[in-house]
Design a protein around this motif. Sequence first.
Motif, mmCIF file in Angstrom:
data_model
loop_
_atom_site.group_PDB
_atom_site.id
_atom_site.type_symbol
_atom_site.label_atom_id
_atom_site.label_comp_id
_atom_site.label_asym_id
_atom_site.label_seq_id
_atom_site.Cartn_x
_atom_site.Cartn_y
_atom_site.Cartn_z
ATOM 1 N N CYS A 1 74.980 16.073 54.038
ATOM 2 C CA CYS A 1 74.115 16.011 55.222
ATOM 3 C C CYS A 1 74.603 16.908 56.348
ATOM 4 O O CYS A 1 73.821 17.379 57.153
ATOM 5 N N SER B 1 65.069 13.477 48.378
ATOM 6 C CA SER B 1 66.389 13.470 48.998
ATOM 7 C C SER B 1 67.508 13.290 47.982
ATOM 8 O O SER B 1 68.348 12.405 48.116
ATOM 9 N N ARG C 1 70.522 20.291 54.271
ATOM 10 C CA ARG C 1 69.834 19.005 54.144
ATOM 11 C C ARG C 1 68.503 19.028 54.906
ATOM 12 O O ARG C 1 67.504 18.486 54.449
ATOM 13 N N MET D 1 64.841 18.264 53.399
ATOM 14 C CA MET D 1 63.987 17.183 53.909
ATOM 15 C C MET D 1 62.602 17.716 54.270
ATOM 16 O O MET D 1 61.601 17.049 54.071
#
Lengths: 150, 721
Positions: free
Chosen positions: A38, B341, B426, B430
């Motif tokens: 992330c 995801s 990320r 997304m």
Amino acid sequence: MATFNVNAKEVKVDVEPEMPLLWVLRDELGLTGTKYGCGISVCGACTVHIDGEPVRSCVLPNSAAVGKKITTIEGLSQDSSHPIQKAWVQLQVPQCGYCQSGMIMAAAALLKSKKQPTDADIEEAMTNICRCGTYVRVRDAIHAAAKLAA
Amino acid sequence: MKPNMNAARRSFLLKSAAVSGGLLVGFRLPGIAVAAEEAKKGVEVTHWIMIHPDDSIAIRIARSELGQGSFTGLAQLVVEELEADWSKVRPEYADVNEHIKRKRVWGGMSTGGSRSIRDSQEYLRKAGAAAREMLVAAAAQKLEVPAAELSVANGVITHKASGRSVRFGQVAATAAEFEVPKEPKLKDPKDWKVIGKSLPRFDIPEKVNGQQIYAADMRLPGMLHASVAQVPVFGGKLKGYDEAKIKGMRGVKKVVAADDWVAVVADNWWRAHQALKAMPIEWDGGEHTKVSSESIKQFLRTGIEAGDVPVARKDGDVDAAMKSAAKVVEAEFYAPYLNHSTMEPQTATALAKDDSIEVWVGTQNGEATIAAASEAAGVPLENVIVHKMHAGGGFGRRGPHQEYTRQAVKIAQSMPGTPVRLQWSREEDMQQGRYRPVAMVKLRGGLDQNGNWIAWNVRQADQSILSTVDLGPNIRVKDGVDPIGTRVFSDNPYAVPNFRNEYAMRNTHVPPGFWRAVAHTHNPFFRECFIDELAHAAGKDPYQFRRPLLEKKTKDLGVLDAVAKAAAWEKPVKAGLQRGIAVVDGYGSFTAAVVELAVKDKAIQVERVIVAIDSGYVVNPDAVKAQIESGIIWALSALMHEEITIKDGRVEQTNFADYPVLRLAHTPKVESLIVPSGGFWGGIGEPPMIAVIPAACNAIFAATGKRPRSLPLKHEGFSYA
Ligand code: FES
Ligand code: FES
């Protein structure tokens, strides 16, 4: 040149001090066991130990790790013999496996601070995201590892 | 048994294996097909099975390992019939390039729709049996005894009468000269020893020590890293970018642009990504910049309200029956866009040479990858090498949609000779998903005065995935109906005499995709919650209401009874808890769930989830159990948390902070009931989750008296305790 102590080895790397430790490990040192998930300290895929504490390396400027002992999944044990790793194999925890380096490093740190963690301890410490949903086995395997280590 | 042309085939294989080993000799080859050196030593008995003189056996795997255990389960199917020594077996990917050159010899490579086992079980078992027969024939020749006098176990062929034996490795070369028997004899399932056993997965040891190499971990000499930005409003274009602004940033090598994306290449991914973020980029959003989640909902509503729409299934006369009904129940439901995801963001590495291209990618379909790479590169399929890597999660994201492969190829082609690893951030992952499409339904059900269900009208307003992807002639949009979108309704197992499934296709500019279980994610929520509602309207217990309606569907009934029994449904639930039940079939399997939970001030504590699955046969019970656990987490995550919303034509969510997913703290007790009834092969990757959401919502109704009609539940003020 910054000098790091990674998995008990001294390494010198020429990087800008603000580069997160994750990218020094992955792209400069080739230690790809630690993952990017992330980049904002939410998922835990990048968890390493710094002086024994679990740290999310994706937001940690590498300069903050200079002079400290960094341990990555590659350095957790020589031969997958850490009780967490053994329990992980025994209970067949990983699915895709991508989150598991971070998961294992977080679990190993928990086991170090609490010899016999309760379910509540596990719930509090294990905030890593696993999209494959291995949580049932992660919980069981931490208990199993505590027994192995005892 | 006659000798055949196998020798020619083998030498061909060696040549192509040497090519695919190519540049990589000397590097650690992650999960990659036949390394050149090794290939020379082994003998390809059939295209599935390679036997080495030291008796080690490589089994070729055409599907992908996504963590669901396909490498192990598929090998079990072969080994069951081959009678090899399991400890000598090692699975490896069937090479995609060879697959093309050898006219698709390994069959389907697609790893979706829970089909790895069920679609390939027959030819894999036959592959094992055929190779065994060839090995036995070779042993008979060597020992100069009739084949019928030989027995095989653990990779050893024995002539009992004389006490002599040979190992597979000793006769493999001779065996390979025989013709491959077309219809080898398969074992009776009752004699299986390997199928049905919880053998440890091959891929796990490397997943506990950081050694598993994912596409994201690809490292090659001289390799560079790239980060990409794609036009945020789907269908828009790249207008311009100011490269000068990032001139001189450390490590930056190049900017590569296409119609609707721009990427920065650097010597370190973080540097590439920093530069990309620093570079001013202008987009032309095109015609969709005003679309929002609200406007999409209104658009779906037009499908609910439209007059005549296409009909996917019609039994009896719904309108007449509805008129005659003593009671009519009506309900509307909605489900949002969802993103896969995967924990490993989309990633591909590519290396362009003169007229060839080599890619490393985690894919759910090697054939889709090679086709995408070939098309993007403008080189023939034969000139593309695809290295399949174990994927860091798939869930349907890495199948037919291969944008990341195309982008990596384009970037690599702009720097021939330099391998480039493209990893999406990320945020990009997304915002550039291939989302589980939105859906709205209006359901009307009629009950007669005895509470019998006599009429059912289903009106779907649905975004069609098959309008954007071609999966071949067997499954295409027909007469306005997307046959995947109507699943769970059009194949409704309940005996309701008057039934109509209307389907109003409402496609938006948001790209839809195959999200784990696809239409079996929202349609079961709609159907099974509505049936619960009908049961209550009829004054009947929701389990007992379903039973007679499924009388002829013995397998649905079987799993329904199994969960009811495990939950002790006939007794009151434990004090303080409420429960719900649901049953759904899909992907060839039958599943049911009971969820037990408590609701306090909108905080939901999920205590226990029981899931039963009947997949006919079970190859690896522990792997099935893992998929049940996984499916439950997946379902509970979508139930409470997940939603992709659209504003100004683009996705609003950016990362796991605003697209939260379930974590360990909210993991319930799980009870897996594996109840195989035999005689068929059902899927496992998706089915275990499909009954969980409706069972949970039915429990929430039992606890609150309110019906969840729209997901995720966080919008109704709920959270997990
Ligand atoms: S990558 Fe560091 S927490 Fe997610
Ligand atoms: S094992 Fe796949 S994300 Fe955890």
